[in-house]
Structures are given as structure tokens and as C-alpha cells.
Design an enzyme around this catalytic site. Structure first.
Site, PDB file in Angstrom:
ATOM      1  N   ILE A 226       0.838  -1.187   0.000  1.00 43.49           N
ATOM      2  CA  ILE A 226       0.000   0.000   0.000  1.00 43.49           C
ATOM      3  C   ILE A 226       0.876   1.242   0.000  1.00 43.49           C
ATOM      4  CG2 ILE A 226      -2.048  -0.954   1.083  1.00 43.49           C
ATOM      5  CD1 ILE A 226      -0.839   0.018   3.781  1.00 43.49           C
ATOM      6  N   GLU A 227       0.334   2.297  -0.439  1.00 44.66           N
ATOM      7  CA  GLU A 227       1.085   3.553  -0.460  1.00 44.66           C
ATOM      8  C   GLU A 227       1.371   4.012   0.945  1.00 44.66           C
ATOM      9  OE1 GLU A 227      -0.043   6.085  -4.396  1.00 44.66           O
ATOM     10  OE2 GLU A 227       0.091   6.981  -2.419  1.00 44.66           O
ATOM     11  N   MET A 228       2.587   4.399   1.162  1.00 47.95           N
ATOM     12  CA  MET A 228       2.949   4.922   2.469  1.00 47.95           C
ATOM     13  C   MET A 228       3.198   6.406   2.322  1.00 47.95           C
ATOM     14  SD  MET A 228       2.883   2.644   4.665  1.00 47.95           S
ATOM     15  CE  MET A 228       3.719   3.569   5.926  1.00 47.95           C
ATOM     16  N   THR A 232       5.484   5.635  -3.067  1.00 49.58           N
ATOM     17  CA  THR A 232       5.314   4.182  -3.114  1.00 49.58           C
ATOM     18  C   THR A 232       6.680   3.510  -3.265  1.00 49.58           C
ATOM     19  OG1 THR A 232       5.164   4.200  -5.504  1.00 49.58           O
ATOM     20  CG2 THR A 232       3.084   4.381  -4.284  1.00 49.58           C
TER      21      THR A 232
END
Ligand code: HEC
Ligand code: HEC
Length: 484
Positions: A226-228, A232
Site C-alpha cells: 500500500i502507499e505509504m 510508493t
């Protein structure tokens, strides 16, 4: 000899690169941390970071069927096939297989790297495969060189101003000497950047132990990509792939393109080979030189909980273990690798902790009330150089730390049973501080690397990322990269 080697070697785990930044937020459900970071469910799932973590790593090591000799390739495809196809399925039809960014099968014909034998400073346990070095990530010359570049390269961060060294500067005993480091999005309450020194011997990573070793995780592509924050994994790896020298070095060292798995392994190998502190005055003393410690340091050693050498004719009437530090700061690296509550961060008026520590990192169903406000015992090797102290950086000096213990910590419902009033005299407090200062080691000097030029031909200077003002906020989102 009086050397205290309390910890069974087989239970010590390799340390790692890790997710950094504040955490331990009270109202976040357990496991959210791990989920956010794309960790597997096994991470942080063990109760206190004891056997389950070791079992996790061992299991992975056993499942790695390729040769584990230094310099030879380890083919993670042997045990990661299903994870990779899982990722592929998830991303079908949307451009290049993002799994490539995480991990690729290596091509042995491309690998041209040699094993590197690391000689650890006196007083430390040698680096042992499957104990402090995972079989899947042998230490090799090219890998350490590559890891060093990556460690100092701010192009790993979105706005290219922050490197690992911003917060863990080898010239500052691998810390930033700041009370706390800027947290990542959505996280309240900062934590202080711990030293990377001797983390190769650590059984878990972070103040709350929520991550096992780097490699335990890095062998498997994150299942939950998931995008942090605002960056990414693909962006990070994509940016590094545009740097020709990195592509060449990854081919040489891993036989792959730049991958997340390789980034993590290279940085960990660099840390293992260089972030070591030993051969302190104390180590010289235990190696047989009775003059290596002063009288005050010797009294401090006894108060701390260690016996003097039997051949040392120094006499003292201080009471062995009066300060009782070895209840927790035990073994050659001065840590039991466990979690304890000293009352740091307890708000007596509101009757709550600023940071729940281990408790927040433990999954629902396994939470232990004693873990509320409990943090991992840090090493006290090189502690004279890592101020300020504690997970929140709230104590400025070693004198303040000893005073905190002497008064019995901050009373709170989860206070550790070994924290009690000590009744040390002024001289005894000074002696304990003197002993800790005698644990300052010969730190391996790290020369700054020359970083490779990017696509526009210009190369950043690693110095620019060292404690760059305000730069830490730019590291938001990097958390994911580090969190294996
Ligand atoms: C913005 C500052 C910052 C940056 C940049 C940063 N760290 Fe950290 N690091 C921290 C903080 C804060 C912690 C403690 C976090 C916690 O316990 O929740 C930490 C923890 C660690 C630990 C665990 C040490 C232990 O004793 O448990 C290691 C190892 C580490 N970082 C390595 C790295 C590496 C490698 C990089 C670069 C890829 C990096 N860090 C980048 C701030 C930072
Ligand atoms: C009950 C276990 C326990 C005992 C006993 C104990 N410590 Fe600690 N020590 C810890 C833990 C856990 C931390 C981190 C606590 C936190 O940040 O909330 C810590 C932190 C420290 C630090 C700060 C290190 C850093 O990098 O921030 C120093 C210095 C220290 N202890 C010295 C001592 C001395 C000296 C004694 C004996 C007087 C002692 N400790 C006794 C568990 C213990």
C-alpha cells in the site's frame, strides 16, 4: 574472567534496516502498524519477541534451499513463488509487473562479488551465520559498498534531502542526537532515533520490537503493497533504477535490477559490517588488563551488577548489584532484548502514557497489560555518545538517567518489578555513570561514499543530507521502505 555472556547465542537474531519514525499511538488498533507497512502477519505477532521471532527467521532460512555460502546467490524464487504470483494477479493489466520492484530471481552468471570476513571489535560475539547474519544475506564486499552508498543516498527520499544517515549518522554514534525524530503521517508522539550500533545482534527492531530482522521480511515481497505517506515502493525503486551505477552494482552483487529486496539486504550488510561498537575500556579490562578501568569505573561496574576480575586485587566495599542494571542490561551487548516499563512518558495527572510502546505493537488477543508503556532495553555500549536518552529522548544526560533509576522510576500501574528505589550515594551515582562511559568503544570510522551520478549527470554530496534542517518531514513515506 568476569565477562558476562548471559544470552544464548542461538536466540540472538540478526538486526536490520527497519521502519523508522514515531509510533506507538494509543488509539490505533494493534496490527495497524504492520498492515500499514505492508508487513506479513507474522511481524509483531509474537508475544515478546522471543522464540516466535527466531522461529520465523529459522523457518525462512531452512526454506531457502539455494547455497548460502558467502558470495553465492540465494534464490528466493524457491520459496517466494506463490507470493510473487499473488502480486502479479493483483496487478494484472496495469503496466509492468510491480513485483519486479520488490524482488527478482537472480542470475548467477551476473554475480561477481566476494565474501567479506568481518572482524568484530573485542568483546563482541563474532558474526555467525543464522545467528547474527541470515544465511540468505551473506556479507560480501560489493554488497557492503553498495549498502553504504544507499545508506548515505538521499535519493531514497521523495524530495531527495533525507538519507538513513540524516537520523543515524555514523559520526554521531549512528544517531542524530535529537530528542525525537519527526513522525510519519497520522502518527502522534515522536520517538528518538536509536543507534544502529550493534543492532546486528538485536532480536527485534524498534523501541517496541515490532519488526524482526530485515531479511526475515525482505525475503518475501511485501504482501500488502500500500502507499505509504506520499511515496510508493515503485517510486523509490524506479528513481534508483535511473541511476546507471546502481543498476550495474545490483547486477554485480545480486544479479538483478535494483529491487527493494536488494536495497534492504545491501543496507543491512553495510550495517552489520560497520555499525559495531566494542573494544571499550571495559572490554580491555575483561580481556585481562586490570589497569584499563579506573577505581570509580570499577566501583560502577560492581554496582551495575558485574563482578570484578578475580585476578584484580582492587578492593571496594560497594554492594554488588546495588544499582541492579544487569537485570536488564545483560550479556555482551548489555541488553536482555526484552521490554520493560520504567515509567518514561507516564502522565501522572491524566493517568496515561504518551506512547503505549510494546502493548500497541502486540496483536489483539496477545496483549499483556505489563507491556503498557514498555520499551525494548537498549544497549548501553557507546551510550555516552548517544544522548539524549530513552525512547522519547526525555532524559538529557547519563546523570539524569541514573537519577531516574535511583528514585525508582515513575510509579505507574505497569512499572517493571525490577525498578525500585536504589538508595545510591552521590559517589555511587557518579561511579555508575563512569562505568557507562567506559563502555565507549572503538567505533569503525566510516568515510563518506562518493555517490553515483543520476540521469542528468550530477551526483549528490552525502554531507548535504546529514541533519538537513527540516528535512526529516520529507522522510514521511520512507517508513515503508525501511519496514521489513
Ligand atoms: C527521520 C529520521 C529517520 C530516518 C531518515 C531513518 N531512521 Fe531509522 N529510526 C528512526 C527512529 C525514530 C527509529 C525508532 C522508531 C521506533 O522505535 O518506532 C528508528 C529505528 C531504526 C532501527 C532500529 C534500531 C533498534 O535498536 O531497534 C534501525 C536499524 C534503523 N532505524 C535503520 C535505518 C536505516 C537503514 C535507514 C535508512 C534506510 C533509517 N533508519 C532512516 C529514525 C530514522
Ligand atoms: C527493568 C529493566 C531495566 C533495568 C533494571 C535497568 N534498565 Fe536501563 N533501560 C531499560 C529500558 C527498557 C530502557 C528504555 C526505556 C524507555 O525508553 O522507555 C532503558 C534505557 C536506559 C538508558 C538509555 C539508553 C538510550 O539509548 O536511550 C540508559 C543509559 C540505561 N537504561 C542505563 C541503566 C542503568 C545505569 C541501570 C541501573 C541503574 C539500568 N539502566 C537499569 C531497562 C532497564
Amino acid at each position: 574472567m568476569t565477562r558476562y555472556l548471559g544470552l544464548p547465542a542461538a536466540t540472538l537474531l540478526a538486526a536490520a534496516v527497519c521502519g523508522c519514525g514515531g509510533s506507538g499511538v494509543e488509539d490505533r488498533p494493534a496490527g495497524a502498524e504492520a498492515a500499514r507497512a505492508g508487513e506479513t502477519s507474522a511481524v509483531g505477532g509474537s508475544d515478546s519477541g522471543r522464540e516466535p521471532v527466531a522461529t520465523l527467521l529459522n523457518a525462512r532460512v531452512v526454506r531457502t534451499s539455494a547455497s548460502t555460502e558467502a558470495g553465492q546467490k540465494v534464490d528466493p524464487s524457491k520459496n517466494q513463488g506463490s507470493e510473487k504470483s499473488e502480486l502479479k494477479r493483483k496487478h494484472d493489466g496495469s503496466g509492468p509487473d510491480p513485483g519486479d520492484f520488490y524482488w527478482q530471481p537472480s542470475d548467477a552468471s551476473k554475480i561477481h562479488d566476494e565474501p567479506l570476513a568481518v572482524k568484530v571489535p573485542a568483546g563482541l560475539q563474532p558474526l555467525i551465520e543464522n545467528v547474527s547474519v541470515p544465511a540468505a544475506n551473506p556479507i560480501t564486499k560489493g554488497k557492503v559498498e553498495l549498502g553504504k552508498m544507499l545508506y548515505f543516498d538521499a535519493r531514497i527520499s521523495k524530495d531527495t534531502t533525507v538519507s538513513c544517515a540524516t537520523c543515524h549518522d555514523p559520526a554521531k554514534a549512528w544517531t542524530d542526537n535529537m530528542p525525537t525524530s519527526t513522525g510519519i503521517d497520522g502518527q502522534r508522539g515522536g520517538r528518538s532515533a536509536p543507534t544502529v550500533l550493534n543492532t546486528t545482534y538485536g532480536r527485534t527492531m524498534f523501541w517496541d520490537g515490532r519488526a524482526p530482522s530485515l531479511e526475515g521480511q525482505a525475503q518475501g515481497p511485501p504482501r500488502n503493497p500500500i502507499e505509504m505517506g506520499d511515496q510508493t515502493f515503485e517510486e523509490i525503486v524506479g528513481r534508483l533504477r535511473k541511476i546507471p551505477a546502481y543498476q550495474e552494482m545490483f547486477a554485480k552483487v545480486f544479479g538483478t535490477e535494483v529491487t527493494l529486496d536488494g536495497i534492504a539486504k545491501a543496507i543491512a550488510a553495510f550495517e552489520r559490517a560497520t555499525a559495531l561498537s566494542g573494544n571499550s575500556k571495559y572490554d580491555k579490562y575483561t580481556a585481562g588488563d586490570p589497569k584499563a578501568l579506573s577505581d570509580s569505573e570499577k566501583r560502577g561496574m560492581v554496582l551495575f551488577g558485574l563482578r570484578l576480575d578475580q585476578d584484580d586485587d582492587f578492593k571496594t566495599d560497594v554492594v554488588l548489584k546495588k544499582a541492579d542494571c544487569t537485570s536488564c542490561h545483560a550479556g555482551f551487548n548489555f541488553t536482555d532484548e526484552q521490554f520493560h516499563n520504567l515509567g518514561i512518558g507516564w502522565d501522572a495527572d491524566k493517568k496515561m502514557f504518551a506512547d503505549l510502546g510494546r502493548w500497541a505493537a502486540t496483536p489483539i488477543g496477545a496483549k499483556n497489560p505489563a507491556d503498557r508503556g514498555a520499551f525494548k532495553t537498549p544497549t548501553v555500549r557507546d551510550v555516552a555518545r548517544t544522548a539524549p536518552y530513552m525512547h522519547d529522548g526525555s532524559l538529557k544526560t547519563l546523570e539524569e538517567v541514573v537519577e531516574h533509576y535511583n528514585k525508582g522510576g515513575h510509579p505507574n500501574p505497569s512499572l517493571d518489578k525490577d525498578i525500585r528505589k536504589l538508595g545510591l550515594t552521590e559517589q555511587e551515582k557518579a561511579d555508575v555513570v563512569a562505568f557507562m562511559k567506559a563502555l565507549t568503544g572503538d567505533v569503525i570510522k566510516v568515510e563518506l561514499p562518493k555517490l553515483p551520478p543520476g540521469p542528468d549527470g550530477s551526483a549528490p554530496n552525502p554531507v548535504d543530507a546529514l541533519s538537513a534542517p527540516g528535512a526529516k518531514a520529507a522522510f514521511r513515506g520512507q517508513h515503508a521502505l525501511l519496514q521489513f
